[in-house]
Write an enzyme that holds these catalytic residues in place. Structure first.
Site, PDB file in Angstrom:
ATOM      1  N   CYS A  86       0.897  -1.394  -0.080  1.00  0.00           N
ATOM      2  CA  CYS A  86       0.068   0.048   0.006  1.00  0.00           C
ATOM      3  C   CYS A  86       0.924   1.324   0.076  1.00  0.00           C
ATOM      4  O   CYS A  86       2.003   1.323   0.515  1.00  0.00           O
ATOM      5  CB  CYS A  86      -1.029   0.116   1.192  1.00  0.00           C
ATOM      6  N   ARG A 117       4.042  -0.039  -4.915  1.00  0.00           N
ATOM      7  CA  ARG A 117       3.598  -0.783  -3.607  1.00  0.00           C
ATOM      8  C   ARG A 117       2.189  -1.502  -3.371  1.00  0.00           C
ATOM      9  O   ARG A 117       2.122  -1.977  -2.490  1.00  0.00           O
ATOM     10  CB  ARG A 117       3.612   0.509  -2.613  1.00  0.00           C
ATOM     11  N   TRP A 129      -2.815  -2.928  -1.656  1.00  0.00           N
ATOM     12  CA  TRP A 129      -2.612  -4.150  -1.830  1.00  0.00           C
ATOM     13  C   TRP A 129      -3.272  -4.813  -0.719  1.00  0.00           C
ATOM     14  O   TRP A 129      -3.075  -4.644   0.268  1.00  0.00           O
ATOM     15  CB  TRP A 129      -1.024  -4.423  -1.649  1.00  0.00           C
ATOM     16  N   ASN A 184      -1.700   2.136   5.951  1.00  0.00           N
ATOM     17  CA  ASN A 184      -0.950   1.120   5.163  1.00  0.00           C
ATOM     18  C   ASN A 184      -0.487   0.100   6.533  1.00  0.00           C
ATOM     19  O   ASN A 184       0.319   0.958   7.477  1.00  0.00           O
ATOM     20  CB  ASN A 184       0.373   1.949   4.649  1.00  0.00           C
ATOM     21  N   GLY A 185      -0.581  -1.024   6.595  1.00  0.00           N
ATOM     22  CA  GLY A 185      -0.303  -1.803   7.521  1.00  0.00           C
ATOM     23  C   GLY A 185      -1.381  -2.872   8.036  1.00  0.00           C
ATOM     24  O   GLY A 185      -2.326  -2.916   7.223  1.00  0.00           O
ATOM     25  N   GLU A 213      17.722 -17.348  -8.211  1.00  0.00           N
ATOM     26  CA  GLU A 213      17.454 -15.961  -8.572  1.00  0.00           C
ATOM     27  C   GLU A 213      16.771 -15.880  -9.936  1.00  0.00           C
ATOM     28  O   GLU A 213      15.722 -15.195 -10.241  1.00  0.00           O
ATOM     29  CB  GLU A 213      18.513 -15.173  -8.443  1.00  0.00           C
ATOM     30  N   LYS A 262      12.918 -14.709 -10.738  1.00  0.00           N
ATOM     31  CA  LYS A 262      12.575 -13.666 -11.679  1.00  0.00           C
ATOM     32  C   LYS A 262      11.527 -14.073 -12.671  1.00  0.00           C
ATOM     33  O   LYS A 262      10.758 -13.382 -12.950  1.00  0.00           O
ATOM     34  CB  LYS A 262      13.794 -13.020 -12.345  1.00  0.00           C
ATOM     35  N   GLU A 291       7.988 -14.660 -10.909  1.00  0.00           N
ATOM     36  CA  GLU A 291       7.055 -13.486 -10.560  1.00  0.00           C
ATOM     37  C   GLU A 291       6.819 -12.744 -11.527  1.00  0.00           C
ATOM     38  O   GLU A 291       5.624 -12.397 -11.263  1.00  0.00           O
ATOM     39  CB  GLU A 291       7.901 -12.743  -9.532  1.00  0.00           C
ATOM     40  N   HIS A 342      18.359 -36.471  -7.758  1.00  0.00           N
ATOM     41  CA  HIS A 342      17.548 -36.755  -6.430  1.00  0.00           C
ATOM     42  C   HIS A 342      16.115 -36.428  -6.683  1.00  0.00           C
ATOM     43  O   HIS A 342      15.536 -36.482  -5.684  1.00  0.00           O
ATOM     44  CB  HIS A 342      18.180 -36.242  -5.169  1.00  0.00           C
ATOM     45  N   LYS A 399       5.892  -4.215  -4.006  1.00  0.00           N
ATOM     46  CA  LYS A 399       7.528  -4.162  -4.143  1.00  0.00           C
ATOM     47  C   LYS A 399       7.901  -4.179  -2.595  1.00  0.00           C
ATOM     48  O   LYS A 399       9.112  -4.896  -2.222  1.00  0.00           O
ATOM     49  CB  LYS A 399       7.757  -2.748  -4.579  1.00  0.00           C
TER      50      LYS A 399
END
Ligand code: M6R
Length: 612
Positions: free
Chosen positions: A2, A27, A74, A100-101, A485, A489, A492, A508, A607
């Site tokens: 947010c 955000r 968000w 926000n929170g 990584e 990438k 997402e 394995h 983000k």
């Protein structure tokens, strides 16, 4: 998660807030809204979708008012729709809030308020806060400022809030605990936002609000008080942030711009700190506590996501160069595991945003057990930067694409410098080796520039595999975290399922997945495990898997086995992740783009993950 923006001054608040919300859209981007106050009362506009949808919705409507609050969401409590979008109104509709929170005790507060006759219009925890403030004000016949303060003493959770009052349009009340809030100080005007990006176009004088601080803002001035109502002095800082750094600058996406910025951002991470010719390598921020690292019995690295991958790279070189045992922990697991922290342990916390809730909570836990915290952070003035005892900024500049790229390489660069300094001071590497490392690190920006020339080739490979349903990424040694990584990438931003594994682990289990449909990306640069990884490539080829190999320039063997090859410049094993990750970033970017995905704002992500 947010983004919040607010304005109070002489200008039209709507334009400033809307522009600010666009800057903060990274955000959260499932709905947004703005409330404006003037002598005629409150105007409220909310819309599901992007900020552009809100802009469209408000076209032709009355958007006048020189005080306002705005929010891009968000979703946590309640699905993304118009009614759950912020701002939220009090029962009598005279007050509005952005938040926000997460309010952890919202459900009991809500029940109490329902019992008193309050009716709620949304499913959010945030709406409960403004009803609670209103209830306190009515029952105590107190000022809004006092009602906010009393409410916050009862609220459990994390918040950055701004409250507006239709009966007093020359007033904003803001507060924070656990979620960021910056106040821009202009001449007779104030700008509030979750980070400084909506503010810098108007002023570079800012106050970072601290936890449990309440700001009472009027055109005539800013007053700060703590939660006990004791006045504190605002610490006004001048921030050094250019507008160019937060604009796309001709690129189609922030992610591509940020991939291309890496020669510069890695250079910035070293600027003024490293000079190979004179043997100079100093990180001013950690100098005072360097001995704690040098004499550490164990280093525990705390991070999440891409920052955790940077931590894994650091584990390899800290153990290799400094001979200190390292554990790399997911911050979210660490905090709930009753971890053992002993005297002699040192914590390194890594975070791009400096606001990740899990990392922050893990740091607090480690601090409570007496640990010393080294922060490796990008966002200047962020919560993690401030709560760490000591630290080094990575100086990557604002990273706006949700998928982290330039922060990863700058983190690895800074962590490698820390390892070099410690190893040299500890005597676990020779003078010659130390100088070799400095020289090699200094050449990395040029090598990254060269790796970026793989753009066209990466795009061609992306064309071929854009419709794949799964991807496997394999690497060994320093390239194992790069495999993780690369897979993160891709998943997402393209929504293709991707897994990263140490190449030797393939046999394995994951080998069962391999058939002619399966692209397998090998990070197979020429290092200590080169011969071994060739065997792994052969195992995939024997099962008709399609091999995309990241190899070192001049490799003549792997190109005869792999289906596609991307050549990166030669460097030492420890620094190879800085170079080998580049084609993986480009590959993910192009695959996502060709699939029509929103590269900068992938679905469900945000983000800065400020919730658990
Ligand atoms: O801001 P932080 O570095 O603490 O964020 C950690 C993760 O949330 C972040 O790296 C996330 O995994 C990114 N989307 C990765 O691209």
């Amino acid at each position: 998660m947010c983004g919040i923006v607010a304005y109070l001054g002489e200008r039209q608040a709507f334009d400033i807030i809307l522009k600010g919300l666009k800057r903060l859209e990274y955000r959260g981007y499932d709905s947004s809204g703005i409330a404006l106050a003037d002598q005629n009362g409150l105007k409220l506009y909310k819309k599901q979708g992007k900020v552009a949808d809100l802009e469209h919705f408000t076209t032709g409507k009355n958007i006048s008012g020189s005080t306002g609050i705005g929010h891009t969401r968000w979703a946590t409590h309640g699905e993304p729709n118009d009614k759950n979008a912020h701002p939220h109104l009090s029962q009598d509709e005279s007050l509005a809030i952005i938040h926000n929170g997460i309010i952890e005790n919202y459900s009991s507060l809500k029940q109490e308020l329902i019992n008193k006759g309050h009716m709620f219009r949304s499913d959010t925890d945030s709406e409960v806060v403004i009803h609670f403030i209103e209830d306190i004000r009515n029952n105590n016949a107190c000022s809004l400022e006092e009602a906010v303060r009393l409410a916050l003493t009862k609220i459990v959770g994390a918040y950055a809030i701004v409250v507006i009052d239709q009966n007093d349009p020359n007033l904003l009340i803001a507060a924070r605990k656990g979620s960021p809030l910056v106040i821009g100080v202009g001449k007779d005007e104030y700008f509030l936002a979750s980070d400084a990006t909506p503010i810098i176009e108007y002023t570079n004088e800012v106050v970072y609000l601290n936890d449990y601080e309440i700001a009472i803002i009027r055109k005539e001035g800013l007053i700060l008080k703590n939660i006990e109502a004791v006045q504190t002095n605002p610490y006004i800082q001048t921030i050094d942030l250019e507008l160019d750094a937060i604009e796309k600058g001709g690129y189609d996406h922030f992610m591509l711009k940020e991939i291309y910025e890496q020669p510069k951002s890695i250079g910035d991470a070293m600027r003024g700190r490293l000079n190979a010719a004179s043997g100079h390598l100093v990180l001013g921020g950690i100098r005072d506590y360097l001995n704690r690292l040098v004499s550490a019995d164990r280093i525990v690295i705390l991070a999440c996501g891409t920052s955790w991958h940077a931590g894994l790279v650091a584990e390899y070189f800290l153990e290799d160069l400094c001979r200190i045992p390292v554990e790399v922990e997911y911050a979210s697991e660490f905090r709930y595991r009753n971890p053992i922290i002993r005297e002699g342990d040192v914590i390194i916390a890594i975070s791009q945003s400096g606001e990740t809730a899990d990392t922050l909570a893990a740091i607090e836990l480690a601090k409570s057990k007496g640990a010393i915290i080294f922060g490796v952070v990008n966002a200047v003035g962020s919560s993690i930067a401030r709560t760490s005892h000591v630290g080094a900024y990575i100086h990557a500049g604002p990273e706006i694409g949700v998928a982290s790229t330039k922060a990863f390489t700058a983190q690895v660069a800074v962590l490698s410098m820390i390892a070099m300094i410690v190893a040299y001071k500890k005597g676990t590497i020779t003078e010659t080796k130390y100088h070799e490392l400095l020289v090699e690190l200094e050449t990395i920006p040029k090598k990254v520039e060269k790796a970026l020339q793989l753009d066209k080739k990466s795009k061609a490979i992306a064309e071929r595999f854009k419709d794949a349903r799964n991807f496997l990424y394999l690497g060994r040694g320093y390239n194992f975290p790069v495999a993780l990584e690369g897979a993160l990438k891709l998943k997402e931003i393209s929504y293709i399922h991707a897994e990263g594994y140490p190449a030797a682990e393939m046999k394995h289990g994951p080998i069962a997945l391999i058939d002619e449909e399966m692209p397998v990306v090998f990070i197979a640069t020429r290092d200590g495990s080169y011969d071994k990884i060739i065997s792994n490539i052969q195992e995939v080829k024997a099962r008709k898997g399609k091999v995309i190999a990241i190899v070192t320039e001049g490799d003549v063997l792997i190109p005869t086995i792999a289906d596609y090859v991307l050549e990166v410049p030669v460097t030492i094993d420890a620094l190879m992740p800085l170079v080998s990750v580049i084609p993986l970033q480009l590959l993910s970017y192009y695959i996502a783009n060709l699939r029509g995905c929103n590269v900068d704002q992938p679905r469900n992500l945000a983000k800065s993950v400020t919730v658990e």
